[in-house]
Design an enzyme around this catalytic site. Structure first.
Site, PDB file in Angstrom:
ATOM      1  N   ALA A 281     -12.344  -3.061  -4.958  1.00 15.90           N
ATOM      2  CA  ALA A 281     -13.481  -3.357  -4.082  1.00 15.90           C
ATOM      3  C   ALA A 281     -13.611  -4.860  -3.840  1.00 15.90           C
ATOM      4  CB  ALA A 281     -14.765  -2.809  -4.700  1.00 15.90           C
TER       5      ALA A 281
ATOM      6  N   TYR B 250     -12.051  -3.849  -9.128  1.00 19.21           N
ATOM      7  CA  TYR B 250     -11.042  -4.812  -8.713  1.00 19.21           C
ATOM      8  C   TYR B 250     -10.662  -4.576  -7.251  1.00 19.21           C
ATOM      9  CZ  TYR B 250      -6.506  -7.168  -8.424  1.00 19.21           C
ATOM     10  OH  TYR B 250      -5.451  -7.961  -8.042  1.00 19.21           O
TER      11      TYR B 250
ATOM     12  N   ILE C  22       3.669  -7.782  -8.344  1.00 16.51           N
ATOM     13  CA  ILE C  22       4.245  -9.105  -8.575  1.00 16.51           C
ATOM     14  C   ILE C  22       4.414  -9.335 -10.078  1.00 16.51           C
ATOM     15  CG2 ILE C  22       4.000 -11.576  -8.120  1.00 16.51           C
ATOM     16  CD1 ILE C  22       4.230  -9.836  -5.588  1.00 16.51           C
TER      17      ILE C  22
END
Length: 238
Positions: A150, A148, A181
């Site tokens: 990368a 993720y 978030i």
């Protein structure tokens, strides 16, 4: 000045907030989704002039079809928001080739496919804006999410490179790197992890999808007419 925008991954989280922000600001909006027809329909109920496009961003032919359909409905596009993305938590040694292919296929190549398809509109107009949605983990790295991180780091490199290449054509390319978030994607973390991440954020809380969406809207607007090649962290100082 508001124009026409295509937002990928528009039915949840940051993408959904972006659809609402652009529509409320007077933009003509098209958004993609993969499977969640109910979520797409609920957006269309609220914003009847928006356009929902079903497709898998990782497939180039589907991306090209979505852009073609958006162009028919909205006319030549003025902005593209490459938001569609997936996440997965897994130890590096346990990641399979399929894990890597899917992660890079959606998060990186999805953006590549849509940028390729939209560029003719922007180049013809000699203006326009592209915003990619990366992550703070694309800057800092992330344990148990190496593929993720990368893929998100690659989006930063892609955006900076395209900003230099497309600047002479009047096209701006920027990247937004959200921090922690409050979205469905982060809901996969345990309560303890979320609490720790919030405590590590100087503002002491998670951010909202709406706060990220407003940054994306700004970057696509004329108010950001001299901003390109930037990675804007919406992180609360994380």
């Amino acid at each position: 000045m508001a124009g026409s925008v295509l937002i990928t991954g528009g039915t949840r989280g940051i993408g959904r907030a972006a659809v609402k922000a652009f529509a409320r600001a007077g933009w003509r909006v098209a958004f993609t989704y993969r499977e969640n027809r109910a979520a797409a329909a609920s957006l269309l109920e609220e914003f009847s002039h928006a356009v929902a496009l079903a497709g898998d961003v990782s497939h180039r032919d589907e991306a090209e079809r979505c852009v073609a359909e958006a162009r028919v409905c909205l006319g030549p596009l003025d902005a593209l928001v490459c938001n569609a993305g997936i996440a997965q938590q897994k130890m590096f040694c346990d990641l399979t080739n399929d894990d890597w292919d899917r992660m890079l296929g959606v998060n990186l190549m999805g953006a590549v496919h849509f940028i390729r398809a939209v560029l003719p509109d922007l180049i013809h107009k000699k203006r326009g804006s592209i915003v990619t949605v990366s992550s703070v983990w694309g800057i800092e790295g992330a344990s148990c999410e190496s593929h993720y991180a990368a893929s998100k780091a690659a989006l930063i490199g892609l955006s900076r490179s395209l900003a230099a290449e497309l600047g002479p054509s009047g096209i701006r390319v920027n990247c937004v790197a959200p921090g922690v978030i409050d979205t469905e994607m982060n809901a996969a973390h345990t309560e303890d992890t979320i609490r720790t991440l919030a405590e590590q954020t100087p503002l002491g809380r998670m951010g909202t999808a709406e706060e990220v969406a407003q940054t994306i809207l700004f970057l696509c607007s004329d108010s950001a007419s001299f901003i390109t090649g930037q990675t804007i962290g919406v992180t609360g100082g994380f």
